[in-house]
Motif scaffolding. Structure first.
Motif, mmCIF file in Angstrom:
data_model
loop_
_atom_site.group_PDB
_atom_site.id
_atom_site.type_symbol
_atom_site.label_atom_id
_atom_site.label_comp_id
_atom_site.label_asym_id
_atom_site.label_seq_id
_atom_site.Cartn_x
_atom_site.Cartn_y
_atom_site.Cartn_z
ATOM 1 N N UNK A 196 48.566 56.506 62.756
ATOM 2 C CA UNK A 196 47.495 55.594 62.214
ATOM 3 C C UNK A 196 47.894 55.171 60.640
ATOM 4 N N UNK A 197 47.761 53.933 60.450
ATOM 5 C CA UNK A 197 47.877 53.372 59.334
ATOM 6 C C UNK A 197 46.729 53.160 58.590
ATOM 7 N N UNK A 198 46.363 54.151 57.396
ATOM 8 C CA UNK A 198 45.042 54.301 57.055
ATOM 9 C C UNK A 198 45.161 53.193 56.002
ATOM 10 N N UNK A 199 44.056 52.319 55.763
ATOM 11 C CA UNK A 199 43.713 51.154 54.880
ATOM 12 C C UNK A 199 42.270 51.782 54.204
ATOM 13 N N UNK A 200 42.548 51.888 52.946
ATOM 14 C CA UNK A 200 41.159 51.983 51.972
ATOM 15 C C UNK A 200 40.619 50.819 51.845
ATOM 16 N N UNK A 201 39.233 50.957 51.572
ATOM 17 C CA UNK A 201 38.296 49.817 51.470
ATOM 18 C C UNK A 201 38.793 48.628 50.238
ATOM 19 N N UNK A 202 39.524 49.200 49.285
ATOM 20 C CA UNK A 202 40.091 48.261 48.208
ATOM 21 C C UNK A 202 41.505 47.560 48.681
ATOM 22 N N UNK A 203 41.817 47.932 49.811
ATOM 23 C CA UNK A 203 43.210 47.226 50.373
ATOM 24 C C UNK A 203 44.373 48.205 50.320
ATOM 25 N N UNK A 204 44.380 49.341 49.577
ATOM 26 C CA UNK A 204 45.290 50.099 49.333
ATOM 27 C C UNK A 204 45.728 50.932 50.563
ATOM 28 N N UNK A 205 47.095 51.247 50.999
ATOM 29 C CA UNK A 205 47.329 52.123 52.174
ATOM 30 C C UNK A 205 47.500 53.344 51.652
ATOM 31 N N UNK A 206 47.078 54.468 52.291
ATOM 32 C CA UNK A 206 47.262 55.839 52.197
ATOM 33 C C UNK A 206 48.624 56.409 52.782
ATOM 34 N N UNK A 264 40.217 51.895 59.345
ATOM 35 C CA UNK A 264 39.837 51.592 57.956
ATOM 36 C C UNK A 264 38.897 52.883 57.374
ATOM 37 N N UNK A 265 39.482 53.352 56.283
ATOM 38 C CA UNK A 265 38.858 54.524 55.526
ATOM 39 C C UNK A 265 37.298 53.954 54.777
ATOM 40 N N UNK A 266 36.717 54.955 54.745
ATOM 41 C CA UNK A 266 35.360 54.547 54.161
ATOM 42 C C UNK A 266 35.124 54.987 52.658
ATOM 43 N N UNK A 267 36.292 55.304 52.114
ATOM 44 C CA UNK A 267 35.919 55.912 50.637
ATOM 45 C C UNK A 267 37.406 55.473 50.006
ATOM 46 N N UNK A 268 37.307 55.233 48.716
ATOM 47 C CA UNK A 268 38.651 54.723 48.171
ATOM 48 C C UNK A 268 39.003 56.127 47.269
ATOM 49 N N UNK A 269 38.308 57.143 47.358
ATOM 50 C CA UNK A 269 38.701 58.053 46.464
ATOM 51 C C UNK A 269 39.684 58.986 47.354
ATOM 52 N N UNK A 288 53.200 47.238 45.837
ATOM 53 C CA UNK A 288 53.909 48.483 45.820
ATOM 54 C C UNK A 288 54.721 48.899 47.229
ATOM 55 N N UNK A 289 54.035 48.581 48.147
ATOM 56 C CA UNK A 289 54.555 49.157 49.279
ATOM 57 C C UNK A 289 55.847 48.126 49.754
ATOM 58 N N UNK A 290 55.757 46.742 49.245
ATOM 59 C CA UNK A 290 57.037 45.862 49.547
ATOM 60 C C UNK A 290 58.072 46.391 48.624
ATOM 61 N N UNK A 291 57.938 46.955 47.531
ATOM 62 C CA UNK A 291 59.009 47.285 46.508
ATOM 63 C C UNK A 291 59.658 48.651 47.220
#
Length: 245
Positions: free
Chosen positions: A98-108, A177-182, A206-209
């Motif tokens: 599972x690719x987890x994506x936070x509401x602000x677009x960051x990836x966990x 899609x995660x429901x929390x940015x924290x 950051x992921x690309x780098x």
């Protein structure tokens, strides 16, 4: 005489017959699905190639709660008999990543130490299914166990076969899609026991780098990122400054 290997092979053939089907036109043909010994000609062929005679016996050669190793009797395209190894997941034919994506677009991502490579890897959550569990339920459970975060919408990204040379295991990829940015302060005790020591969230830039620098090498993570991007579920990752490789 029926051996333990023979019995286990027959049982597996009965429980999971799809593993023993021959595809039309296959150049490597399974010549038996329920036997426990390979014909002498196959043993002679193996020995002529420098393979120990004992390794020409087909059947279930190893099994535990996680993995089952088979040595199948086969006939190759030129008519030569022989055996072929493959590795299955004991619990069942399907796993998830599972690719987890936070509401602000960051990836966990997880900081995960893997025994097989003896290296640290940055990975997305993944795991195998349990009895009676469908792929989506497995995906939600794995995210909860490894990230400890609530997840909303799941989008299927298709199938992945991580190593078609030896592994028969199918993995279903998801974007979640995660429901929390924290992020939680750290992984759970169970996740730590499996080698997960940290959780981090990274931006697409950051992921690309990280990818260009060889920091992300896990096949499940790379495949999920590629599938999510081509399906328009993630923005295209930015290239290097100035367009240099």
């Amino acid at each position: 005489m029926t051996t333990t290997t023979d019995t286990a092979y027959r049982r597996l053939h009965s429980e999971r017959p799809e593993l023993f089907r021959n595809a039309p036109g296959a150049p490597i043909v399974l010549t038996g699905g329920t036997s426990g010994t390979t014909a002498p000609s196959a043993a002679r062929s193996a020995c002529s190639c420098g393979t120990p005679a004992a390794s020409s016996t087909d059947g279930v050669v190893y099994r535990d709660r996680y993995l089952t190793v088979l040595r199948d009797p086969v006939r190759f395209l030129d008519g030569t008999p022989g055996t072929y190894l493959r590795v299955l997941s004991t619990p069942g034919p399907t796993g998830v990543a599972v690719l987890p994506v936070l509401p602000d677009g960051r990836i966990a991502l997880l900081d995960h130490f893997r025994h097989a490579t003896r290296r640290w890897h940055l990975e997305i959550p993944r795991g195998g299914g349990e009895d009676g569990e469908d792929a989506e339920s497995t995906a939600r459970r794995e995210v909860h166990e490894e990230l400890g975060m609530p997840m909303g919408e799941l989008s299927c990204l298709g199938d992945l076969y991580a190593d078609t040379g030896i592994l028969a295991h199918r993995t279903v990829l998801f974007l979640g899609r995660l429901t929390d940015n924290e992020l939680p302060a750290g992984p759970s005790r169970g996740a730590r026991r499996e080698g997960i020591t940290g959780i981090r969230a990274v931006t697409p830039a950051q992921l690309a780098v990280m990818m260009r620098g060889g920091r992300i090498t896990d096949s499940f993570t790379l495949a999920a990122l590629a599938q999510a991007t081509v399906r328009g579920l993630l923005p295209l990752l930015p290239g290097p400054p100035g367009g240099s490789p």
